[in-house]
Structures are given as structure tokens and as C-alpha cells.
Design a protein around this motif. Structure first.
Motif, PDB file in Angstrom:
ATOM      1  N   LYS A 357       7.876  25.705 -29.315  1.00  0.00           N
ATOM      2  CA  LYS A 357       8.134  26.929 -28.545  1.00  0.00           C
ATOM      3  C   LYS A 357       6.873  27.427 -27.836  1.00  0.00           C
ATOM      4  CE  LYS A 357       7.674  30.292 -32.360  1.00  0.00           C
ATOM      5  NZ  LYS A 357       6.240  30.326 -32.201  1.00  0.00           N
ATOM      6  N   GLU A 358       5.687  26.959 -28.299  1.00  0.00           N
ATOM      7  CA  GLU A 358       4.445  27.406 -27.636  1.00  0.00           C
ATOM      8  C   GLU A 358       4.413  26.999 -26.175  1.00  0.00           C
ATOM      9  OE1 GLU A 358       4.391  25.304 -30.191  1.00  0.00           O
ATOM     10  OE2 GLU A 358       3.320  26.215 -31.859  1.00  0.00           O
ATOM     11  N   TYR A 359       4.996  25.845 -25.868  1.00  0.00           N
ATOM     12  CA  TYR A 359       4.817  25.341 -24.506  1.00  0.00           C
ATOM     13  C   TYR A 359       5.439  26.256 -23.447  1.00  0.00           C
ATOM     14  CZ  TYR A 359       5.022  22.576 -20.296  1.00  0.00           C
ATOM     15  OH  TYR A 359       4.925  22.195 -18.986  1.00  0.00           O
ATOM     16  N   PRO A 360       6.759  26.560 -23.553  1.00  0.00           N
ATOM     17  CA  PRO A 360       7.297  27.469 -22.524  1.00  0.00           C
ATOM     18  C   PRO A 360       6.584  28.811 -22.497  1.00  0.00           C
ATOM     19  CG  PRO A 360       9.015  26.791 -24.096  1.00  0.00           C
ATOM     20  CD  PRO A 360       7.788  26.024 -24.443  1.00  0.00           C
ATOM     21  N   GLU A 361       6.158  29.281 -23.665  1.00  0.00           N
ATOM     22  CA  GLU A 361       5.429  30.569 -23.686  1.00  0.00           C
ATOM     23  C   GLU A 361       4.134  30.470 -22.874  1.00  0.00           C
ATOM     24  OE1 GLU A 361       6.808  31.760 -28.232  1.00  0.00           O
ATOM     25  OE2 GLU A 361       4.705  31.288 -27.852  1.00  0.00           O
ATOM     26  N   SER A 383       8.690  17.938 -20.822  1.00  0.00           N
ATOM     27  CA  SER A 383       9.767  18.057 -21.813  1.00  0.00           C
ATOM     28  C   SER A 383       9.368  17.422 -23.133  1.00  0.00           C
ATOM     29  CB  SER A 383      11.042  17.400 -21.277  1.00  0.00           C
ATOM     30  OG  SER A 383      10.775  16.058 -20.977  1.00  0.00           O
ATOM     31  N   GLY A 384       8.072  17.274 -23.342  1.00  0.00           N
ATOM     32  CA  GLY A 384       7.614  16.715 -24.615  1.00  0.00           C
ATOM     33  C   GLY A 384       7.815  15.212 -24.650  1.00  0.00           C
ATOM     34  N   GLY A 389      15.146  12.270 -28.166  1.00  0.00           N
ATOM     35  CA  GLY A 389      15.750  13.261 -27.282  1.00  0.00           C
ATOM     36  C   GLY A 389      15.677  14.695 -27.784  1.00  0.00           C
ATOM     37  N   LYS A 390      15.189  14.902 -28.998  1.00  0.00           N
ATOM     38  CA  LYS A 390      15.278  16.255 -29.573  1.00  0.00           C
ATOM     39  C   LYS A 390      14.444  17.260 -28.789  1.00  0.00           C
ATOM     40  CE  LYS A 390      16.214  14.915 -34.281  1.00  0.00           C
ATOM     41  NZ  LYS A 390      15.421  13.727 -34.604  1.00  0.00           N
ATOM     42  N   TYR A 394      15.689  20.728 -26.408  1.00  0.00           N
ATOM     43  CA  TYR A 394      15.179  22.087 -26.528  1.00  0.00           C
ATOM     44  C   TYR A 394      14.488  22.538 -25.240  1.00  0.00           C
ATOM     45  CZ  TYR A 394      11.933  25.799 -27.576  1.00  0.00           C
ATOM     46  OH  TYR A 394      11.217  26.954 -27.518  1.00  0.00           O
ATOM     47  N   LEU A 395      13.682  21.629 -24.642  1.00  0.00           N
ATOM     48  CA  LEU A 395      12.824  22.068 -23.544  1.00  0.00           C
ATOM     49  C   LEU A 395      13.511  22.129 -22.175  1.00  0.00           C
ATOM     50  CD1 LEU A 395       9.494  20.478 -24.679  1.00  0.00           C
ATOM     51  CD2 LEU A 395       9.857  22.882 -24.180  1.00  0.00           C
ATOM     52  N   TRP A 396      14.501  21.272 -21.946  1.00  0.00           N
ATOM     53  CA  TRP A 396      15.152  21.319 -20.623  1.00  0.00           C
ATOM     54  C   TRP A 396      15.735  22.695 -20.310  1.00  0.00           C
ATOM     55  CZ3 TRP A 396      15.571  18.839 -16.059  1.00  0.00           C
ATOM     56  CH2 TRP A 396      14.925  17.611 -15.946  1.00  0.00           C
ATOM     57  N   PRO A 397      16.494  23.309 -21.243  1.00  0.00           N
ATOM     58  CA  PRO A 397      17.009  24.662 -20.918  1.00  0.00           C
ATOM     59  C   PRO A 397      15.867  25.651 -20.671  1.00  0.00           C
ATOM     60  CG  PRO A 397      18.093  23.761 -22.863  1.00  0.00           C
ATOM     61  CD  PRO A 397      16.998  22.809 -22.519  1.00  0.00           C
ATOM     62  N   GLU A 398      14.774  25.463 -21.392  1.00  0.00           N
ATOM     63  CA  GLU A 398      13.625  26.359 -21.188  1.00  0.00           C
ATOM     64  C   GLU A 398      13.023  26.158 -19.791  1.00  0.00           C
ATOM     65  OE1 GLU A 398      11.873  28.771 -23.527  1.00  0.00           O
ATOM     66  OE2 GLU A 398      14.047  28.721 -23.583  1.00  0.00           O
TER      67      GLU A 398
END
Ligand code: AHR
Length: 635
Positions: A357-361, A383-384, A389-390, A394-398
């Protein structure tokens, strides 16, 4: 039967579709693309004489003329005419020089005591000969000033040697100080003085890349925040660019190179210039304030979001460096380096392969600041890594929420994965960011090295990129370069030793896609079913494009099966008078799937072109087993 829907010209293929990703891994920069032949030229490695061997009266000083590289060496008379003072440089796995070529030796020097001039003798010494070590190129330089000055002389070897040593003797009684000792071939890419190895840069140009991503990879992030790639240190006079540790010095216990550092001699100016010269859009990637999470999950490896100010400023300043007027502070730096015209930067990446979660923040305030100052700039998020694919889920929607323009996906996966991902992008959200497949390579059959079969499956997978060019806007294989004696990671696209280089089968797959990318997607059906990729049909994967500039229809087919397969190519919607008038086919194949090109055998797997006999509206061909074919057809 393959039916190309020629009247349904589809999505535009972006000029950036196929490109290159450069990272200083496997001695890709110093010891590779960057043509400097001297290792530790500024005596700034942690052990200051790493790469050097000194003899006689050599001492290390630290009050040199370059603030960020203060160390230099002092050569003093030994006290006896038969005792020598001087030092040898080992280069990167030796110093490779070619007979008949010219090498510019340059050095910053002074005679600290003034008065009578000092002299140094510079030699290239053969280490391969048994017994005596012979100098095969020798020149003398006179150092005539008490002030620091740059001196240079040309060395012209009369033999070719992949592993020479550079030797410098004090050749006078007066003491001489030496700093920034450098040796470059004069025959660099485009003849630039702080230049690039010509064969390697040429290989990049020959691929006709549309995008050039740099400087990494994990290099962007560093092993820790202190060793992240700091672009501001990589511009300006090379003598004053400080040394940085290379995050790839240590990769897993079995690959350790204690002397792997970044001189920053190949810095952001050189990256922008290279992009321009090879015709690719530059895509610099900057740290988002998170160190390489692959290595380090400690909280203190992260900058708090509220403290990101200087990182965000680095991104804004980089855009000014690339595009600003010569009156702007960073535009002025670019102009002084020799490029008053802007580099016309359009894309910027923030963060490499970050997750959690740190990345989008962290990304959010970058996006806000860049959008405000440069609304046209396209921002590439990440996207990590692909851990089943995990991270992507998580990251695509972010990334969509943050309105990133593109998202960089990475996958280094086995053959089974590549065979099952032909339709990977068929169902991606068309309303979100575009895709940048920024790092991928097939790690075949448990063999993490280059071989033809892996490249064939990459070709099969890439049909899915091409068919989905409405959403896939960029794709780059990785890693790009590897020195045969200094690699940490494989497979890689181009390998080299000190004198020669070799393009792998994967290189040729990338090149075939890039040269024949066309301008628009053409839908096609295989045996009456729309080609969507998936696991292919009978091991066949295909895509088709139209090149409106050349009026050509291009069909790419990878036959991953063990059987030859008859193919009937038809063109839907053609009127009676519309017939094929010309055709050729380029194939990449190998009877031995384990085969790849090597320095000794660089043409074991290369594309072979032949003319096709065409007439009428149908083309019947037989596609051999394990073959990638590109059919280029004209009406
Ligand atoms: O290409 C090698 C590494 O793979 C890159 O540095 C990183 O982004 C990925 O994990």
C-alpha cells in the motif's frame, strides 16, 4: 486457415510499442555500453586503489580539483633510476583494444612542486603472452604546470588484445599528481568523446526501438535509499560525477562482484542523447522514495510521504532538464552539456516494481505535482512484480484511481506461463491506464539462459501484445545487456566480451516485431474462431497488422508445436480484383531448441528471408515446426 479482416482496420499501434529497457546490471554500463576502459578512474572506490596495482612511491591524496571526487594519486621519484614508480589498471575483465584503432588516454595532472616539468609514460601491456609482458603501445606525456590541467595523448596498438593492462610510469625526477585517468576508443558511437561502445549502441539502433526506458530496474531504487540512482549526480562534467554503489554488486550468494560500481559516466544526459540518436522516446524512471523492496522491507528504507518534497522536486527538475528553455536552471545545465534544444520528454516513470500500500500513497503526490506543472506529461506507474498476479490485482485498481497513464508490468516466467498468456490482455479494463510490459523474458525449461525455444515462446506471447495494441502501448524485453564474464542475471538480450558482441535469438524476435510493427491492428480468425491467443490453436499463435505507410499486410505466426502445419492465409472483404502482388517471409528457427548465438557462433539462430510466390487471394504455406514466421504481403 487464418483469415485476416483487412477491411476492419483496428487500433493504432503506438510508435512506442516495442523498445528497450536499459539497466546497469551484468556490467551493462561501466564495462559495457559506456566505452570507458579504466576502472575506478577517479580513485573513489571504497578501497581507493581497487582496480589498480601500484609500484614504487605512490601515495593517495584527497584534496583534488573535483569536489565530489577528491582523491588522486601522487607519483614520486623512487630514488634510483632502475626502480620504477607507477601503477597498472586492470580495466573491466581486462582492457580490450583493437589493432589499428586509436585510444585517447587523458588525465588531469600537475607537478605539485612547480619548476621543472614532469613526465609520465603510458603503455598498453599484453598480459596474455606467456613469460614476458610486452608493452605494445607507448606514449609519453609532459606535465608542465603546477595547476591542475587536462592532458591527453593517443595510443595506437599494433595488436588486438582483449585483456591488456594500462600501465603508467613516472618518467621524471619531479613528482606528478594524477586524477581522473581515462582511456576511450576514439571510434565510439557517433564519435562522442564521453562515448558509448559502437557495436553495442549499433545493436540498439538496429532494433529501431520506439521507447527507451532507463536507468533501471532496481538500480532506480538502490539497495537502500542512499544508493538509489540520483540523476542529478549523473549530469555535468564527468570528472565531478560522484561514484555510486551498484545494487547488483551482490545478487544471491553465488554472484558477487565487489568492484561493481557506477561511475555515472553514462548519465542522464547520455541516456537522453542516445534515445534521440536511436529514434526512441526516452522514458526515465525515478525513485518514489521506496528502496528496493525486493531486498528491503524495513520501515526505515522508506521516505515518509510527508517528506517526499526533494524526491518530487527531482522529478520536476528532470523534466526541466530535458525540456526546459536554456534560461531555466536545469535547461541551462543541458545546454552547457551540448544540447541547447530540448529532448522533448513525453513520459516519466515513478517507482520501479514497487508493491504494497506504500506505493500508491507515495505515487499520489508525484502525480499531483507533475500534472500541475506539466499537464501533458504521461506518467508511468508500476504494478509490482508478478507474484502469481497478486500484486497486479491490488495495484491496477489503485493505478486507475490515481489516473496513471500507463502501468509497468514485469514477468520473468517459465515456458508454461508464456504458452498460457497469449490472451493476457484481451480482457484488461479498456477504461483504465494503458499497459507497459516493461520487463519480461521466458525462463525456459528450468534453464535461465538464452536459447531459441524461449525466444519462440516470447514471440508467441507477443502476438497477444500486438493484437491488444489498443491497450498495450509499450513492451520491452529484459535485461538488455550482459558481459560474459560479469553477469548476475540471465537470460539477456545482447551479450559481449571486451571486443565482440552477440545478438541472441530473443533480440531477433524483438527486432522482427519492432521492424514489422505496422500502424494498425487487423483482427483475424484461425479456423473460423477469432484469434484471442490463450493457449493458441494446435500450438499456433498469430497476429496481423496493416502498415498504412507501406500498404503492407503483415501476419506473424509462431508455430510452437513439433509438427509442420499447413497454413492458408485469406483476406476477408477483398473484391474480386484485389489480389496478392508481392510477398516475402522472414523466419526464425532452429533444429535444436536449445541453440542460441554465442560470441564464437553469432549467427547460429538468425532471421532468414525468402520471397513468396503469390497470386490470387489466398496464400498457402507450410510452416515448419518450432518456427516464428513474419509474412509481409502486398496487394
Ligand atoms: O531486470 C532485472 C531486475 O528485474 C530489475 O532490476 C527489476 O525491476 C526486476 O526485478
Amino acid at each position: 486457415e487464418l483469415v485476416v479482416q483487412t477491411k476492419r482496420v483496428g487500433a493504432e499501434i503506438q510508435p512506442t510499442m516495442y523498445g528497450l529497457f536499459f539497466e546497469d546490471i551484468n556490467y551493462a554500463a561501466d564495462g559495457g555500453l559506456y566505452a570507458e576502459l579504466v576502472k575506478n578512474r577517479s580513485f573513489e572506490f571504497p578501497q581507493n586503489l581497487m582496480g589498480w596495482k601500484s609500484f614504487g612511491k605512490v601515495s593517495l591524496k584527497d584534496d583534488g580539483p573535483f569536489e565530489r571526487n577528491p582523491h588522486y594519486v601522487r607519483l614520486a621519484y623512487s630514488g634510483h633510476p632502475h626502480k620504477q614508480t607507477g601503477l597498472d589498471n586492470e580495466g573491466f575483465f581486462g582492457i580490450g583494444v583493437k589493432q589499428g584503432e586509436e585510444y585517447r588516454f587523458s588525465v588531469w595532472a600537475r607537478i605539485p612542486e612547480g619548476g621543472e616539468a614532469g613526465k609520465i609514460r603510458v603503455e598498453l601491456v599484453n598480459t596474455a603472452s606467456k613469460g614476458e609482458r610486452q608493452a605494445f603501445a607507448t606514449e609519453t606525456l609532459t606535465i608542465d604546470s603546477k595547476e591542475w590541467k587536462k592532458y591527453q595523448v593517443m595510443l595506437k596498438p599494433n595488436v588486438t588484445d582483449a585483456k591488456a593492462v594500462l600501465r603508467i610510469f613516472l618518467a621524471s625526477r619531479p613528482t606528478v599528481d594524477l586524477e581522473h585517468v581515462s582511456l576511450f576508443p576514439t571510434d565510439t558511437w557517433k564519435g562522442h568523446e564521453n562515448g558509448l561502445r559502437k557495436d553495442l549502441a549499433q545493436a540498439l539502433a538496429d532494433l529501431k526501438p520506439g521507447i527507451f526506458r532507463f536507468p533501471g530496474g532496481c538500480i532506480v531504487e538502490g539497495t537502500d535509499l542512499a544508493t538509489r540512482y540520483d540523476w542529478k549526480k549523473s549530469v555535468g562534467p564527468v570528472e565531478n560525477r560522484p561514484l555510486n554503489e551498484n545494487r547488483w554488486q551482490y545478487t544471491f550468494p553465488h554472484r558477487f562482484f565487489p568492484d561493481y560500481y557506477q561511475s555515472y559516466g553514462l548519465g542522464f544526459y547520455e541516456f537522453f542523447l542516445l534515445s534521440e540518436e536511436i529514434g526512441a522516446e526516452p522514458l526515465p524512471v525515478l525513485s518514489c522514495g521506496l528502496s528496493c523492496q525486493f531486498q528491503n522491507t524495513d520501515a526505515d528504507a522508506h521516505v515518509a510521504v510527508c517528506d517526499l518534497g526533494s524526491y518530487i522536486q527531482d522529478a520536476l527538475d528532470l523534466i526541466e532538464f530535458a525540456n526546459g528553455s536554456i534560461d531555466s536552471p536545469w535547461g541551462k545545465v543541458r545546454a552547457e552539456m551540448g544540447h541547447p534544444a530540448p529532448f522533448n520528454l513525453k513520459f516519466i516513470g515513478i517507482g520501479n516494481e514497487q508493491w504494497g500500500k506504500e506505493y500508491p500513497e507515495h505515487l499520489e503526490p508525484f502525480i499531483a505535482a507533475i500534472r500541475k506543472a506539466y499537464p501533458q506529461m504521461k506518467i508511468v506507474g508500476s504494478s509490482g512484480p508478478d507474484s502469481e498476479g497478486k500484486q497486479f490485482d491490488y495495484l491496477w485498481p489503485e493505478m486507475k484511481r490515481l489516473k496513471a497513464d500507463l502501468v509497468d508490468e514485469h514477468f520473468y516466467r517459465p515456458e508454461t506461463w508464456f504458452l498460457s498468456q497469449g490472451s493476457r490482455y484481451d480482457n484488461y479494463d479498456r477504461k483504465g491506464p494503458k499497459v507497459f510490459a516493461g520487463e519480461y523474458a521466458c525462463h525456459g525449461k528450468g534453464k535461465k539462459w538464452n536459447h531459441f525455444h524461449a525466444s519462440l515462446l516470447e514471440a508467441a506471447f507477443m502476438t497477444g501484445l500486438e493484437r491488444n495494441a489498443d491497450i498495450v502501448h509499450m513492451a520491452t524485453y529484459a535485461p538488455l545487456f550482459a558481459h560474459v564474464e560479469g553477469w548476475q542475471w540471465r537470460p539477456d538480450m545482447i551479450w559481449y566480451d571486451n571486443l565482440k558482441s552477440v545478438r541472441t535469438a530473443s533480440y531477433y524476435v524483438q527486432q522482427l516485431y519492432a521492424l514489422y510493427k505496422g500502424t494498425n491492428v487487423l483482427p483475424l480468425t484461425m479456423n473460423k474462431v477469432p484469434v484471442t491467443g490463450g493457449e493458441g490453436q494446435n500450438g499456433l499463435f498469430a497476429s496481423a497488422v496493416y502498415d498504412k505507410l507501406k500498404d503492407e499486410i503483415i501476419v506473424k505466426v509462431a508455430n510452437t508445436s513439433d509438427k509442420a502445419q499447413p497454413l492458408t492465409l485469406k483476406f476477408d472483404g477483398w473484391k474480386k480484383k484485389e489480389v496478392l502482388s508481392a510477398g516475402r517471409c522472414i523466419k526464425l528457427a532452429s533444429a535444436d531448441p536449445d541453440m542460441d548465438n554465442t560470441i564464437g557462433k553469432p549467427s547460429a539462430v538468425i532471421p532468414r528471408e525468402s520471397d513468396l510466390q503469390v497470386s490470387g487471394q489466398v496464400l498457402n504455406v507450410n510452416l515448419e515446426p518450432k518456427t516464428f514466421a513474419v509474412y509481409i504481403l502486398k496487394k
